[in-house]
Design a protein around this motif. Structure first.
Motif, PDB file in Angstrom:
ATOM      1  N   THR A 135      -9.156  -5.476  -0.466  1.00 53.97           N
ATOM      2  CA  THR A 135      -8.739  -6.508   0.468  1.00 53.97           C
ATOM      3  C   THR A 135      -8.106  -5.877   1.710  1.00 53.97           C
ATOM      4  O   THR A 135      -7.792  -4.675   1.732  1.00 53.97           O
ATOM      5  CB  THR A 135      -7.719  -7.438  -0.195  1.00 53.97           C
ATOM      6  OG1 THR A 135      -6.547  -6.667  -0.527  1.00 53.97           O
ATOM      7  CG2 THR A 135      -8.288  -8.070  -1.466  1.00 53.97           C
ATOM      8  N   ARG A 136      -7.895  -6.692   2.712  1.00 50.50           N
ATOM      9  CA  ARG A 136      -7.254  -6.205   3.936  1.00 50.50           C
ATOM     10  C   ARG A 136      -5.870  -5.634   3.621  1.00 50.50           C
ATOM     11  O   ARG A 136      -5.479  -4.585   4.133  1.00 50.50           O
ATOM     12  CB  ARG A 136      -7.123  -7.354   4.942  1.00 50.50           C
ATOM     13  CG  ARG A 136      -6.466  -6.946   6.252  1.00 50.50           C
ATOM     14  CD  ARG A 136      -6.302  -8.141   7.164  1.00 50.50           C
ATOM     15  NE  ARG A 136      -7.575  -8.809   7.424  1.00 50.50           N
ATOM     16  CZ  ARG A 136      -7.694  -9.937   8.108  1.00 50.50           C
ATOM     17  NH1 ARG A 136      -6.600 -10.524   8.608  1.00 50.50           N
ATOM     18  NH2 ARG A 136      -8.871 -10.483   8.317  1.00 50.50           N
ATOM     19  N   GLU A 137      -5.128  -6.322   2.729  1.00 46.40           N
ATOM     20  CA  GLU A 137      -3.790  -5.862   2.371  1.00 46.40           C
ATOM     21  C   GLU A 137      -3.838  -4.522   1.637  1.00 46.40           C
ATOM     22  O   GLU A 137      -3.012  -3.642   1.876  1.00 46.40           O
ATOM     23  CB  GLU A 137      -3.087  -6.914   1.506  1.00 46.40           C
ATOM     24  CG  GLU A 137      -2.726  -8.198   2.230  1.00 46.40           C
ATOM     25  CD  GLU A 137      -3.923  -9.136   2.403  1.00 46.40           C
ATOM     26  OE1 GLU A 137      -5.000  -8.847   1.814  1.00 46.40           O
ATOM     27  OE2 GLU A 137      -3.783 -10.139   3.128  1.00 46.40           O
ATOM     28  N   SER A 138      -4.826  -4.374   0.737  1.00 43.66           N
ATOM     29  CA  SER A 138      -4.932  -3.112   0.003  1.00 43.66           C
ATOM     30  C   SER A 138      -5.357  -1.973   0.917  1.00 43.66           C
ATOM     31  O   SER A 138      -4.889  -0.838   0.781  1.00 43.66           O
ATOM     32  CB  SER A 138      -5.908  -3.262  -1.165  1.00 43.66           C
ATOM     33  OG  SER A 138      -5.334  -4.082  -2.171  1.00 43.66           O
ATOM     34  N   LEU A 139      -6.250  -2.250   1.863  1.00 46.00           N
ATOM     35  CA  LEU A 139      -6.641  -1.217   2.826  1.00 46.00           C
ATOM     36  C   LEU A 139      -5.453  -0.807   3.693  1.00 46.00           C
ATOM     37  O   LEU A 139      -5.303   0.380   4.030  1.00 46.00           O
ATOM     38  CB  LEU A 139      -7.797  -1.715   3.688  1.00 46.00           C
ATOM     39  CG  LEU A 139      -9.163  -1.758   3.004  1.00 46.00           C
ATOM     40  CD1 LEU A 139     -10.173  -2.518   3.870  1.00 46.00           C
ATOM     41  CD2 LEU A 139      -9.675  -0.333   2.714  1.00 46.00           C
ATOM     42  N   ALA A 140      -4.619  -1.775   4.053  1.00 45.83           N
ATOM     43  CA  ALA A 140      -3.427  -1.444   4.833  1.00 45.83           C
ATOM     44  C   ALA A 140      -2.482  -0.572   4.013  1.00 45.83           C
ATOM     45  O   ALA A 140      -1.896   0.399   4.527  1.00 45.83           O
ATOM     46  CB  ALA A 140      -2.727  -2.722   5.276  1.00 45.83           C
ATOM     47  N   PHE A 141      -2.322  -0.903   2.740  1.00 46.18           N
ATOM     48  CA  PHE A 141      -1.506  -0.085   1.832  1.00 46.18           C
ATOM     49  C   PHE A 141      -2.055   1.338   1.754  1.00 46.18           C
ATOM     50  O   PHE A 141      -1.300   2.316   1.877  1.00 46.18           O
ATOM     51  CB  PHE A 141      -1.478  -0.741   0.451  1.00 46.18           C
ATOM     52  CG  PHE A 141      -1.239   0.205  -0.690  1.00 46.18           C
ATOM     53  CD1 PHE A 141       0.023   0.732  -0.909  1.00 46.18           C
ATOM     54  CD2 PHE A 141      -2.274   0.562  -1.549  1.00 46.18           C
ATOM     55  CE1 PHE A 141       0.246   1.620  -1.971  1.00 46.18           C
ATOM     56  CE2 PHE A 141      -2.066   1.428  -2.600  1.00 46.18           C
ATOM     57  CZ  PHE A 141      -0.803   1.964  -2.807  1.00 46.18           C
ATOM     58  N   LEU A 142      -3.363   1.466   1.575  1.00 51.25           N
ATOM     59  CA  LEU A 142      -3.977   2.794   1.506  1.00 51.25           C
ATOM     60  C   LEU A 142      -3.767   3.563   2.807  1.00 51.25           C
ATOM     61  O   LEU A 142      -3.498   4.764   2.804  1.00 51.25           O
ATOM     62  CB  LEU A 142      -5.466   2.668   1.203  1.00 51.25           C
ATOM     63  CG  LEU A 142      -5.836   2.135  -0.187  1.00 51.25           C
ATOM     64  CD1 LEU A 142      -7.329   1.852  -0.271  1.00 51.25           C
ATOM     65  CD2 LEU A 142      -5.416   3.125  -1.274  1.00 51.25           C
ATOM     66  N   GLY A 143      -3.898   2.858   3.919  1.00 53.42           N
ATOM     67  CA  GLY A 143      -3.700   3.502   5.209  1.00 53.42           C
ATOM     68  C   GLY A 143      -2.301   4.061   5.368  1.00 53.42           C
ATOM     69  O   GLY A 143      -2.113   5.176   5.870  1.00 53.42           O
ATOM     70  N   VAL A 145      -0.101   4.927   2.906  1.00 55.62           N
ATOM     71  CA  VAL A 145       0.205   6.020   1.982  1.00 55.62           C
ATOM     72  C   VAL A 145      -0.632   7.259   2.296  1.00 55.62           C
ATOM     73  O   VAL A 145      -0.122   8.385   2.315  1.00 55.62           O
ATOM     74  CB  VAL A 145      -0.012   5.569   0.521  1.00 55.62           C
ATOM     75  CG1 VAL A 145       0.314   6.713  -0.437  1.00 55.62           C
ATOM     76  CG2 VAL A 145       0.853   4.356   0.206  1.00 55.62           C
ATOM     77  N   LEU A 146      -1.921   7.073   2.533  1.00 56.06           N
ATOM     78  CA  LEU A 146      -2.761   8.221   2.883  1.00 56.06           C
ATOM     79  C   LEU A 146      -2.315   8.840   4.208  1.00 56.06           C
ATOM     80  O   LEU A 146      -2.300  10.064   4.359  1.00 56.06           O
ATOM     81  CB  LEU A 146      -4.228   7.800   2.952  1.00 56.06           C
ATOM     82  CG  LEU A 146      -4.926   7.600   1.602  1.00 56.06           C
ATOM     83  CD1 LEU A 146      -6.311   6.987   1.814  1.00 56.06           C
ATOM     84  CD2 LEU A 146      -5.035   8.909   0.837  1.00 56.06           C
ATOM     85  N   GLY A 147      -1.965   7.982   5.162  1.00 54.49           N
ATOM     86  CA  GLY A 147      -1.512   8.488   6.453  1.00 54.49           C
ATOM     87  C   GLY A 147      -0.270   9.349   6.326  1.00 54.49           C
ATOM     88  O   GLY A 147      -0.142  10.392   6.986  1.00 54.49           O
ATOM     89  N   SER A 148       0.663   8.932   5.462  1.00 53.23           N
ATOM     90  CA  SER A 148       1.897   9.708   5.283  1.00 53.23           C
ATOM     91  C   SER A 148       1.616  11.059   4.621  1.00 53.23           C
ATOM     92  O   SER A 148       2.419  11.984   4.732  1.00 53.23           O
ATOM     93  CB  SER A 148       2.900   8.917   4.442  1.00 53.23           C
ATOM     94  OG  SER A 148       2.431   8.760   3.106  1.00 53.23           O
ATOM     95  N   ALA A 149       0.463  11.158   3.931  1.00 46.94           N
ATOM     96  CA  ALA A 149       0.084  12.416   3.283  1.00 46.94           C
ATOM     97  C   ALA A 149      -0.901  13.220   4.118  1.00 46.94           C
ATOM     98  O   ALA A 149      -1.421  14.247   3.666  1.00 46.94           O
ATOM     99  CB  ALA A 149      -0.525  12.126   1.915  1.00 46.94           C
ATOM    100  N   GLY A 150      -1.178  12.751   5.340  1.00 41.59           N
ATOM    101  CA  GLY A 150      -2.057  13.485   6.231  1.00 41.59           C
ATOM    102  C   GLY A 150      -3.537  13.217   6.037  1.00 41.59           C
ATOM    103  O   GLY A 150      -4.377  14.005   6.481  1.00 41.59           O
TER     104      GLY A 150
END
Length: 256
Positions: A135-143, A145-150
């Motif tokens: 979902t849009r919310e899950s993609l935002a969550f992934l963005g 967390v993944l973003g914070s890990a580079g």
């Protein structure tokens, strides 16, 4: 893994004092942890349970000790997530939704490989009816967390594989180590499906430290750690991609 393994694990968990889900969560915040996996024959599993003896408790939810899980794994059209694991890249991750069938709760989960073989897991509530899509919310969550890990969120993510299995959960008396015991594993992708052996238990020892009494007990019993991923083994088992490094463990998983 089918009824036989589930029956043996259920017999062990049913003989132990129970621990509520709230107590398990409160006693072991293991979202960042060291994971050790073992593929055990039923006699070896029973030997481990006997050796640990009174030092174990079992997760109990409303009188149940065995729980049904279903996980949908997401990957790119060219299986970039799978290939990162096949190539043993240090900075790799898995994306899935996990549904706890007994409570109808679903989460979008991200598992990141950290330093020193550390596993970092983050999760976000996800609608059960949409377990096979992000979902849009899950993609935002992934963005986030993944973003914070580079990392960037891979493009074109779609559900590639589903794993269904049953799980019993053991916890040490000090609440510092959790042991999940998986049986009845079935991989599916579209019209393809394949079941693992009914005479095995996939054991995962989850602790905040690599050295713990459970891992030491397994070592004393000469039971060796096994490198296995349900997702990667399933991709190879269903012929979705080659993966020679998983063939030996896959042969053990599917032996009859």
């Amino acid at each position: 893994m089918s009824e036989r393994g589930t029956a043996v694990v259920s017999a062990v968990t049913g003989s132990l004092p129970g621990l509520s889900l709230a107590e398990v969560v409160a006693g072991s915040e293991l979202m960042t942890r060291a994971d050790r996996k073992y593929l055990l024959r039923l006699p070896d599993f029973l030997a481990v349970a006997d050796a640990l003896g009174d030092g174990l408790l079992a997760l109990d939810i409303e009188g149940r000790r065995s729980f049904a899980y279903s996980s949908a794994y997401f990957d790119t059209p060219d299986l970039a997530v799978f290939r990162a694991h096949r190539q043993e890249r240090r900075r790799r991750f898995k994306i899935r939704t996990r549904t706890y069938a007994d409570t109808a709760d679903t989460y979008c989960e991200l598992k990141l490989s950290g330093r020193r073989e550390e596993t970092i897991k983050r999760r976000h509530p996800h609608p059960t009816a949409a377990a096979d899509v992000l979902t849009r919310e899950s993609l935002a969550f992934l963005g986030r967390v993944l973003g914070s890990a580079g990392h960037d969120v891979p493009g074109g993510l779609a559900a590639v594989l589903v794993t269904d299995y049953r799980r019993g959960t053991l916890v040490t008396a000090d609440r510092r180590t959790r042991i999940t015991c998986d049986t009845a594993l079935v991989w599916s992708a579209g019209t393809r499906s394949r079941a693992a052996s009914r005479d095995l238990v996939l054991l995962e020892v989850k602790s905040a430290t690599e050295r713990n009494p459970v891992a030491e007990t397994l070592s004393r019993l000469r039971l060796r750690e096994t490198s296995v991923s349900k997702y990667c083994a399933g991709v190879v088992a269903l012929g979705l991609a080659p993966g020679n490094r998983w063939l030996p463990v896959l042969r053990r998983l599917t032996a009859r």
